[in-house]
Motif scaffolding. Structure first.
Motif, PDB file in Angstrom:
ATOM      1  N   LYS A 133      15.644  32.314  16.258  1.00 54.64           N
ATOM      2  CA  LYS A 133      15.369  33.758  16.324  1.00 54.64           C
ATOM      3  C   LYS A 133      16.134  34.495  15.224  1.00 54.64           C
ATOM      4  O   LYS A 133      17.156  34.010  14.738  1.00 54.64           O
ATOM      5  CB  LYS A 133      15.791  34.314  17.693  1.00 54.64           C
ATOM      6  CG  LYS A 133      15.261  33.535  18.876  1.00 54.64           C
ATOM      7  CD  LYS A 133      13.760  33.663  19.016  1.00 54.64           C
ATOM      8  CE  LYS A 133      13.232  32.707  20.092  1.00 54.64           C
ATOM      9  NZ  LYS A 133      11.880  32.240  19.822  1.00 54.64           N
ATOM     10  N   ALA A 134      15.634  35.684  14.918  1.00 53.30           N
ATOM     11  CA  ALA A 134      16.226  36.464  13.828  1.00 53.30           C
ATOM     12  C   ALA A 134      17.700  36.775  14.069  1.00 53.30           C
ATOM     13  O   ALA A 134      18.484  36.833  13.131  1.00 53.30           O
ATOM     14  CB  ALA A 134      15.447  37.756  13.642  1.00 53.30           C
ATOM     15  N   ASP A 135      18.087  36.942  15.333  1.00 56.63           N
ATOM     16  CA  ASP A 135      19.480  37.337  15.602  1.00 56.63           C
ATOM     17  C   ASP A 135      20.403  36.138  15.822  1.00 56.63           C
ATOM     18  O   ASP A 135      21.505  36.291  16.344  1.00 56.63           O
ATOM     19  CB  ASP A 135      19.535  38.284  16.810  1.00 56.63           C
ATOM     20  CG  ASP A 135      18.968  37.636  18.067  1.00 56.63           C
ATOM     21  OD1 ASP A 135      18.612  36.432  18.014  1.00 56.63           O
ATOM     22  OD2 ASP A 135      18.878  38.314  19.104  1.00 56.63           O
ATOM     23  N   GLU A 136      19.960  34.943  15.412  1.00 51.23           N
ATOM     24  CA  GLU A 136      20.778  33.751  15.649  1.00 51.23           C
ATOM     25  C   GLU A 136      21.473  33.215  14.399  1.00 51.23           C
ATOM     26  O   GLU A 136      22.072  32.134  14.429  1.00 51.23           O
ATOM     27  CB  GLU A 136      19.921  32.654  16.299  1.00 51.23           C
ATOM     28  CG  GLU A 136      19.542  33.023  17.731  1.00 51.23           C
ATOM     29  CD  GLU A 136      18.601  32.029  18.396  1.00 51.23           C
ATOM     30  OE1 GLU A 136      18.402  32.140  19.615  1.00 51.23           O
ATOM     31  OE2 GLU A 136      18.046  31.148  17.687  1.00 51.23           O
ATOM     32  N   TYR A 137      21.411  33.973  13.300  1.00 49.78           N
ATOM     33  CA  TYR A 137      22.047  33.500  12.063  1.00 49.78           C
ATOM     34  C   TYR A 137      23.546  33.257  12.248  1.00 49.78           C
ATOM     35  O   TYR A 137      24.090  32.268  11.762  1.00 49.78           O
ATOM     36  CB  TYR A 137      21.823  34.499  10.927  1.00 49.78           C
ATOM     37  CG  TYR A 137      20.552  34.221  10.144  1.00 49.78           C
ATOM     38  CD1 TYR A 137      20.510  33.219   9.181  1.00 49.78           C
ATOM     39  CD2 TYR A 137      19.394  34.949  10.380  1.00 49.78           C
ATOM     40  CE1 TYR A 137      19.351  32.952   8.473  1.00 49.78           C
ATOM     41  CE2 TYR A 137      18.229  34.689   9.677  1.00 49.78           C
ATOM     42  CZ  TYR A 137      18.204  33.691   8.724  1.00 49.78           C
ATOM     43  OH  TYR A 137      17.066  33.420   8.025  1.00 49.78           O
ATOM     44  N   ASP A 138      24.223  34.179  12.962  1.00 47.02           N
ATOM     45  CA  ASP A 138      25.674  34.010  13.113  1.00 47.02           C
ATOM     46  C   ASP A 138      26.010  32.730  13.871  1.00 47.02           C
ATOM     47  O   ASP A 138      26.970  32.036  13.539  1.00 47.02           O
ATOM     48  CB  ASP A 138      26.288  35.223  13.824  1.00 47.02           C
ATOM     49  CG  ASP A 138      26.296  36.446  12.913  1.00 47.02           C
ATOM     50  OD1 ASP A 138      26.229  36.250  11.673  1.00 47.02           O
ATOM     51  OD2 ASP A 138      26.354  37.572  13.427  1.00 47.02           O
ATOM     52  N   THR A 153      11.153  24.918   9.360  1.00 46.40           N
ATOM     53  CA  THR A 153      11.247  24.545  10.778  1.00 46.40           C
ATOM     54  C   THR A 153      12.221  25.391  11.590  1.00 46.40           C
ATOM     55  O   THR A 153      12.284  25.228  12.803  1.00 46.40           O
ATOM     56  CB  THR A 153      11.639  23.054  10.906  1.00 46.40           C
ATOM     57  OG1 THR A 153      12.813  22.818  10.142  1.00 46.40           O
ATOM     58  CG2 THR A 153      10.529  22.163  10.417  1.00 46.40           C
ATOM     59  N   LEU A 154      13.014  26.266  10.964  1.00 49.49           N
ATOM     60  CA  LEU A 154      13.907  27.119  11.772  1.00 49.49           C
ATOM     61  C   LEU A 154      13.277  28.505  11.961  1.00 49.49           C
ATOM     62  O   LEU A 154      12.803  28.842  13.036  1.00 49.49           O
ATOM     63  CB  LEU A 154      15.289  27.227  11.111  1.00 49.49           C
ATOM     64  CG  LEU A 154      16.146  25.949  11.154  1.00 49.49           C
ATOM     65  CD1 LEU A 154      17.404  26.110  10.328  1.00 49.49           C
ATOM     66  CD2 LEU A 154      16.527  25.580  12.577  1.00 49.49           C
ATOM     67  N   ARG A 155      13.233  29.293  10.910  1.00 45.84           N
ATOM     68  CA  ARG A 155      12.674  30.643  11.020  1.00 45.84           C
ATOM     69  C   ARG A 155      11.164  30.664  10.787  1.00 45.84           C
ATOM     70  O   ARG A 155      10.497  31.605  11.190  1.00 45.84           O
ATOM     71  CB  ARG A 155      13.369  31.570  10.023  1.00 45.84           C
ATOM     72  CG  ARG A 155      14.842  31.769  10.285  1.00 45.84           C
ATOM     73  CD  ARG A 155      15.094  32.775  11.416  1.00 45.84           C
ATOM     74  NE  ARG A 155      14.654  34.099  11.030  1.00 45.84           N
ATOM     75  CZ  ARG A 155      13.839  34.869  11.771  1.00 45.84           C
ATOM     76  NH1 ARG A 155      13.362  34.418  12.914  1.00 45.84           N
ATOM     77  NH2 ARG A 155      13.498  36.063  11.367  1.00 45.84           N
ATOM     78  N   GLY A 156      10.624  29.661  10.079  1.00 42.81           N
ATOM     79  CA  GLY A 156       9.202  29.672   9.735  1.00 42.81           C
ATOM     80  C   GLY A 156       8.957  30.547   8.508  1.00 42.81           C
ATOM     81  O   GLY A 156       9.835  31.308   8.087  1.00 42.81           O
ATOM     82  N   THR A 157       7.756  30.419   7.934  1.00 46.35           N
ATOM     83  CA  THR A 157       7.443  31.149   6.697  1.00 46.35           C
ATOM     84  C   THR A 157       7.577  32.648   6.899  1.00 46.35           C
ATOM     85  O   THR A 157       8.242  33.342   6.123  1.00 46.35           O
ATOM     86  CB  THR A 157       5.996  30.843   6.249  1.00 46.35           C
ATOM     87  OG1 THR A 157       5.824  29.435   6.209  1.00 46.35           O
ATOM     88  CG2 THR A 157       5.726  31.418   4.868  1.00 46.35           C
ATOM     89  N   LYS A 158       6.964  33.143   7.944  1.00 46.43           N
ATOM     90  CA  LYS A 158       6.992  34.584   8.173  1.00 46.43           C
ATOM     91  C   LYS A 158       8.429  35.068   8.389  1.00 46.43           C
ATOM     92  O   LYS A 158       8.860  36.068   7.806  1.00 46.43           O
ATOM     93  CB  LYS A 158       6.132  34.904   9.402  1.00 46.43           C
ATOM     94  CG  LYS A 158       5.894  36.372   9.583  1.00 46.43           C
ATOM     95  CD  LYS A 158       5.023  36.630  10.806  1.00 46.43           C
ATOM     96  CE  LYS A 158       5.260  38.045  11.283  1.00 46.43           C
ATOM     97  NZ  LYS A 158       4.664  38.301  12.593  1.00 46.43           N
TER      98      LYS A 158
END
Lengths: 209, 449
Positions: free
Chosen positions: B148-153, B256-261
């Motif tokens: 998910k977008a908020d999982e970078y940290d 495979t993590l965030r995907g292209t979009k």
């Protein structure tokens, strides 16, 4: 017209663009006028993509901005008459192939360029294309596929449209990773395109837009 | 005084790797018994040929390889499903393919992979025959936002914990219980130690481990079959060209993590976090390649390149987000005696000026649809090129088309060495006579005088 909104969208300033839409809608601006600005901005984005100034990140973000703006405007747009489109394009990824990124980008670019687009999704069998041609009556059909196995499926789909007596009503374009003119000839399609802009150009040339 | 030997330089490590490749071992660690003196000579000639090509010298002739996806299995009359579920059938078909087409190097029979194993994992990242794809079709990736977008940290602070507790349970049902595990880095001292182990008593965690034991056993069965197949082919004189694989950090996140979009949006919405994540993945991707090379004894590390191709990113975005960490991965591999083997999938002509900045004679690039002559004039001045007979030509052209194109490649790209003849993209279907024409023509016409 809000030049500020047009610029914010076209220059990829997402937060500012959304705030402006909220502000304009809240202050009673006619939703159709806002929508017109959005359309102008999308035209600019399309043009910048065509000029290789913009690439996928901008197209994806433009799509996201468009969706969010439509969410804001939708309640007040309910009775708006559909705008006249340049023409109808039917797209889909052929049977056996589930790649969708390229097809989705082509669909998005066709839409922002003024086409009415019906997307049949991925892994679409030939009869489903035939049925949709009959029912949706597109001028253009776009077949997508990335695998070598897709060559045969594209050929089969073109043949099925032909067999149904619908071949004269549509122009068929193909695209995908391994597609070139030899594949185009093999499948019996009218043209192939290397990217989404090529698809838009082909579609426009065929509907006289 | 300090009697420690000076650490080996990258060149010395690579030379040692080639020497190991030239004298392969059997599973017991003894010198491998070749089937005949001729097989041994062929094997060593192939290794020497590819070494010369990679180091930008003229070999005795242009080396030729065939890099298929499902072609060897479909061409043997079986479905992809059969090749994925019957290891014996799979390796037999692959052996037959190598003996019939006689490329200098092959890529092993591992492309179909173990179907039963994916089933045991309840693998969701890909669809495969019988699981969302028809029996005769290749497996295909199901792109989604697995991160998910908020999982970078979370990813940045502890990639292994993030993979184990968040990413893996999303891509495989067998990992469900892993969500409950405590971070291994909490296991510090005697006091409090036991708290960390409570999850192992819980039924979902135990069920996950049970499934992984079964999946592991299946993976081992498959690996033994692949190893036996490779050993047999080596004994007959045909080396495997691939020693392992790794990925460009941008593709790890974008595929495979965030995907292209997801990754395209992150470029605008959270560029700093994206770059931090790319940088954190870099040493991990280097270690992945280096450890594979140590296990297989083969220094060639394949790196399929996806989302840096023409049209995905602007020049500026490519230079900021894609290239720096890919270059770091390649330099890290080279430092450890590996040979990066990136594949320019699709078109990459607009990137050539940037990617030609690699140390000379240390990399080998598989080229798909880029103009090979342009690639030779840029990247090809510094690096070995592999390719690029197209999938379209192999399936739809004639043997004469293939010979004409191969002649052009040998005359232009092959000039002075640094070239390996091959197809440009992994292919499922082709006319057998076209594949044969590529190999046979190169064997005859590709001799350096």
């Amino acid at each position: 017209m809000s030049q500020q909104l047009i610029d914010a969208i076209a220059d990829m300033r997402e937060d500012e663009a959304l705030a402006l839409v909220e502000e304009l809608a809240g202050s009673g601006a006619p939703p159709l006028a806002i929508l017109n600005d959005v359309k102008t901005a999308m035209d600019i984005i399309g043009q910048r993509y065509e000029e290789s100034v913009y690439f996928l990140p901008e197209l994806v973000l433009a799509g996201e901005m468009l969706n969010q703006i439509m969410e804001v405007l939708k309640p007040s747009l309910a009775e708006t008459a559909a705008e006249k489109s340049l023409g109808k394009v039917l797209i889909g990824t052929v049977k056996g192939d589930i790649h969708d990124i390229g097809k989705d980008i082509v669909g998005f670019m066709l839409k922002v360029s003024g086409f009415e687009v019906r997307d049949l999704g991925v892994d679409v069998p030939a009869p489903k294309f035939v049925e949709a041609v009959r029912e949706f009556q597109p001028q253009v059909v776009g077949l997508s596929g990335f695998l070598t196995l897709a060559f045969d499926e594209m050929k089969a789909t073109v043949a099925a449209i032909e067999k149904a007596g619908l071949r004269d009503q549509v122009k068929i374009m193909i695209g995908g990773g391994q597609i070139d003119d030899a594949v185009r000839e093999y499948t019996g399609a009218d043209a192939y395109g290397k990217d989404a802009m090529a698809a838009v150009k082909l579609a426009k040339s065929w509907v006289g837009g | 005084m300090d009697k420690q030997k000076a650490p080996l330089s990258a060149e010395e490590k690579l030379e040692a790797a080639f020497q190991r490749l030239l004298s392969p071992k059997d599973p017991a660690g003894n010198d491998l018994q070749f089937q005949s003196a001729e097989a041994k000579a062929n094997y060593q000639a192939s290794i020497t040929r590819i070494k010369d090509a990679i180091q930008l010298r003229e070999p005795d002739r242009v080396p030729v390889t065939v890099l298929p996806s499902m072609f060897p299995y479909l061409n043997a009359g079986m479905t992809v499903e059969e090749a994925m579920y019957d290891y014996e059938k799979c390796t037999t078909a692959f052996k037959k393919f190598v003996l019939e087409y006689r490329p200098d190097m092959h890529i092993g029979a591992s492309a179909p992979g173990p179907g039963k194993f994916y089933e045991l994992l309840d693998y969701k990242l890909y669809s495969w025959p019988g699981h969302g794809v028809a029996p005769e079709h290749c497996y295909q990736c199901n792109e989604a936002e697995y991160m998910k977008a908020d999982e970078y940290d979370l990813l940045i602070s502890d990639p292994s914990f993030y993979f184990r507790n968040f990413y893996l349970p999303r891509i495989g049902g067998a990992f469900e219980g892993f969500k409950m595990l405590a971070p291994f880095t909490s296991i510090l001292e005697m006091y409090g130690l036991a708290f960390n182990f409570v999850p192992f008593a819980l039924p979902p965690v135990q069920a996950s481990f049970q499934k992984l034991f079964e999946a592991g056993a299946e993976a081992l069965r498959w690996v033994m079959a692949m190893g036996a197949s490779d050993g047999a082919l080596t004994a007959m004189g045909f080396p495997n060209i691939i020693g392992g694989f790794t990925k460009a950090p941008f593709d790890v996140i974008g595929d495979t993590l965030r995907g292209t979009k997801g990754i395209m949006l992150d470029i605008y919405r959270r560029p700093d976090k994206l770059i931090a994540a790319l940088e954190h993945l870099t040493p991990i991707m280097i270690a992945m390649g280096v450890s594979a090379a140590q296990q297989t004894g083969n220094p060639l590390i394949f790196i399929p390149l996806h989302k840096g191709a023409d049209g995905f990113l602007s020049d500026e975005q490519f230079k900021k987000f894609y290239w720096p960490t890919l270059k770091q991965v390649m330099l890290g591999l080279i430092e450890n005696g590996c040979i990066p083997f990136p594949a320019l999938e699709g078109h990459w002509e607009s990137r050539l000026d940037v990617i030609q900045d690699v140390p000379r004679a240390t990399t080998a690039w598989m080229v798909d649809q880029s103009d090979m002559v342009k690639v030779k004039q840029t990247l090809g001045q510094n690096a070995c090129l592999i390719g690029n007979v197209s999938s379209s030509m192999l399936k739809l052209g004639t043997p004469q088309d293939v010979r004409d194109y191969a002649k052009m490649l040998i005359d232009t790209v092959g000039k002075g060495g640094g070239f390996i003849m091959s197809n440009g993209a992994f292919f499922d279907e082709a006319k057998p006579e076209n594949v044969k024409a590529m190999v046979e023509f190169t064997r005859e016409y590709g001799v350096y005088k």
